[in-house]
Design an enzyme around this catalytic site. Sequence first.
Site, PDB file in Angstrom:
ATOM      1  N   GLU A 212       0.773  -1.293  -0.205  1.00 49.25           N
ATOM      2  CA  GLU A 212      -0.081  -0.072  -0.227  1.00 49.25           C
ATOM      3  C   GLU A 212       0.647   1.357  -0.024  1.00 49.25           C
ATOM      4  O   GLU A 212       0.348   2.269   0.121  1.00 49.25           O
ATOM      5  CB  GLU A 212      -0.849  -0.145   1.193  1.00 49.25           C
ATOM      6  CG  GLU A 212      -1.907  -1.088   1.221  1.00 49.25           C
ATOM      7  CD  GLU A 212      -3.036  -1.222   2.076  1.00 49.25           C
ATOM      8  OE1 GLU A 212      -3.063  -0.451   3.096  1.00 49.25           O
ATOM      9  OE2 GLU A 212      -4.106  -2.046   2.052  1.00 49.25           O
ATOM     10  N   LYS A 338     -15.798  -0.383   2.041  1.00 45.32           N
ATOM     11  CA  LYS A 338     -15.119  -0.712   0.878  1.00 45.32           C
ATOM     12  C   LYS A 338     -16.022  -1.353  -0.238  1.00 45.32           C
ATOM     13  O   LYS A 338     -17.053  -2.601   0.194  1.00 45.32           O
ATOM     14  CB  LYS A 338     -14.065  -1.978   1.213  1.00 45.32           C
ATOM     15  CG  LYS A 338     -13.030  -1.705   2.208  1.00 45.32           C
ATOM     16  CD  LYS A 338     -12.155  -2.993   2.490  1.00 45.32           C
ATOM     17  CE  LYS A 338     -11.032  -2.586   3.458  1.00 45.32           C
ATOM     18  NZ  LYS A 338     -10.155  -3.833   4.058  1.00 45.32           N
TER      19      LYS A 338
END
Length: 413
Positions: A212, A338
Amino acid sequence: MQQIQKVKAREIFNSRGWPTIEVEVTTSCGRVGCAIAPSGASKGVLEACELLDGDKARLSGRGVLRAVENVHTIIAPALMGKSVAAQAEIDSLLIQLDGTTNKSVLGANAIVAVSLAVAKANASVRGVPLCIVFHNLLTSEGDDFVYVPPVPMLNVINGGVHADNRLAIQEFMICPVGRRSFRESMEKAADVFHRLKGLLKQYGKSTNVGDEGGFAPDLSSTEETLGLLSEAIGDSKESVKIALDAASSTFYKDGKYSIDGKLLNVNEMVDFYAAIIEKYDIVSIEDPLYESDWESWQVMTRKLSDKIHIVGDDIFVTNPKIIKKGIKTGVANAVLVKINQVGTVTETIESIKLARKAGYKVVISHRSGETEDLSIAHLAVACGGAFLKAGSLSRSERVAKYNEVLRLEEVFV
């Protein structure tokens, strides 16, 4: 002019080098919406199912050609002639076509890419940014959009399944708070990011990055990492706070949490969090406990919710039914969102509405397997004042989300 004329899917690659699915929806007036499904590394057991081919002879079984075929042979024919403005109707049809609770027949990856592509096509037809389409779905018809900048959560140190180091906790984030604009927040975050990089070099630590975009140094413990992060924040501690994603289900086994060379029971784990909250400027902890241990989540919420945001990710998986249960039983005080966890725009919007109505904070999040798709930046802007968790200030698929908010801020301010 708003009718769907063509739906095309293809297999492309995400930021982890694995296949994912991209979908284009074309309307009768020639407008196109294109969306790409993200993919997670640490997944909640109840989240919608990503359909993979399973052919070990090709891409280690992680191809998505079955999902692509499902779009072409099942979804596309059913959507022909539908209006891209009918998001709820289309999402309901997608759920009906799949027929399972976890979207395992057509694949949540196929469904979410189609659902988002429809929303983007609608935005294109209307000549507005995607965030306005999301805003209209979130609010009563006719409500004006008022821009409130999102608050970035930047994952600057990676651990857990996102990095090859000894840290159990998956994400150590910086969170610039109290800024008047998103640009100011990002400038403050960039200062800390570069100071942290300098400190890592000074201490002889690696500045390689994880999935990430955060640094993935071989640090020995949570405390060492928090100390280093606090040093990087320095005099900015009033305006830059720390947030964590423990992803604790990844280091939980047989009733114990394996962290920093110790095995802790649930009470000891809660005490561990209480101690670091007192010592460091921590404002948020995501997934602090095992996702199926609702009773312990309730205990931690009662004990610490007046001090920090306790964010439910794996425990809620963006599912409105599960979030409703969490609100009713006093679990967490914030919800991670999400879109691909639940699989459709409509269900995502419902989850956000439930959270906001209950006074839960909303955190719009990326996945570890990301792409150039910018949908979550628009969703964060649509939510007004939500947190945006999109990774660090390296790796373009992460930075792209933050840059999109900067562009949108210019439009609305």
